[in-house]
Design an enzyme around this catalytic site. Structure first.
Site, PDB file in Angstrom:
ATOM      1  N   GLU A   8     -13.171   2.894  -1.383  1.00 52.12           N
ATOM      2  CA  GLU A   8     -11.871   3.482  -1.085  1.00 52.12           C
ATOM      3  C   GLU A   8     -12.112   4.891  -0.554  1.00 52.12           C
ATOM      4  OE1 GLU A   8      -8.624   1.737  -4.018  1.00 52.12           O
ATOM      5  OE2 GLU A   8     -10.276   2.650  -5.136  1.00 52.12           O
ATOM      6  N   ASP A 128       0.457  -7.368  -4.172  1.00 51.87           N
ATOM      7  CA  ASP A 128       0.335  -6.506  -5.343  1.00 51.87           C
ATOM      8  C   ASP A 128       1.521  -6.781  -6.257  1.00 51.87           C
ATOM      9  OD1 ASP A 128      -1.904  -5.322  -4.138  1.00 51.87           O
ATOM     10  OD2 ASP A 128      -0.644  -3.911  -3.041  1.00 51.87           O
TER      11      ASP A 128
END
Length: 247
Positions: A8, A128
């Site tokens: 990330e 998500d």
């Protein structure tokens, strides 16, 4: 099952987010390009990269991501802020192996289906899940979709896979329950990639017994050295033992 070592990126650095919050990044003092090379050298088949800046509307990591794509030597699955056809196709042309879309799919599902047909096996849907609903805008907005019907709406599209995150389990920073992910995996024909479930090699072994789990993203656990990548890859590649049927 495929292990996707995950990087990330935020402001050029490798980070992990606490509870998905940009205000509290954990910064890892590692070189992103060299880390990508090390994951490939350990035997990883794929690398997953999320551009956190792009989720927030910026593009500060574009040059770095291009370096990673060139240096990794393995395909890169790229996510973060893909909100237009032009941006998606630009990164495919720049060498990304797959593009992960989330918010775009809630706003323009027809475009995502079209892109999946135009670029088969290169578009991945991110789902998500928080309190039974699909979240968008980088976990900031609760949508009006339940995850089962949302994923079903893309059954006819030739997606490369579906990344499922159980946000409830992820933000608790505890052993993730597989109930949400396993339920969705059983309900779709698309291969499912689990996110936020691996904190130890034992979690990799556990995922292998879940129907239709084709892979898992592993980020923080690798950077903190709670998981050894070579060991995890070995577990993921080993034959599963028979499982008794319960009548």
């Amino acid at each position: 099952m495929i292990i996707y070592p995950t990087l990330e990126l935020y402001s050029g650095k490798v980070v992990s987010l606490r509870r998905g919050r940009l205000e509290e990044p954990v910064i890892w003092h590692v070189d992103p390009v060299e880390t990508a090379r090390s994951y490939a050298a350990a035997g990883a088949e794929w690398l997953h990269v999320t551009d956190i800046d792009a989720l927030a509307g910026g593009d500060g990591n574009a040059e770095l991501i291009e370096q990673i794509i060139r240096a990794a030597g393995i395909p890169v699955q790229l996510g973060g802020g893909f909100r237009s056809r032009e941006m998606i196709e630009s990164w495919i042309n720049r060498g990304a192996g797959r593009i992960v879309v989330g918010t775009l799919a809630t706003h323009d599902p027809d475009l995502v289906r079209e892109l999946a047909k135009r670029h088969p096996d290169q578009i991945v849907l991110a789902v998500d899940v928080f309190e039974g609903a699909v979240m968008t805008e980088g976990w900031r907005t609760k949508g009006a979709f339940d995850p089962e019907s949302y994923i079903a709406a893309f059954d006819g599209a030739p997606l490369a896979g579906v990344i499922v995150t159980d946000i409830d389990a992820d933000i608790a920073d505890a052993d993730a329950s597989l109930a949400v992910i396993s339920g969705l995996a059983a309900a779709t024909r698309h291969p499912v990639i689990a996110r936020g479930t691996v904190r130890s090699v034992d979690d990799v072994a556990r995922l292998k017994y879940v129907q239709n789990i084709a892979g898992t993203l592993v980020g923080r656990a690798l950077l903190s050295k709670d998981v050894d990548l070579k060991q995890a890859l070995g577990v993921a590649a080993s034959d599963s033992e028979p499982v008794a049927e319960f009548l």
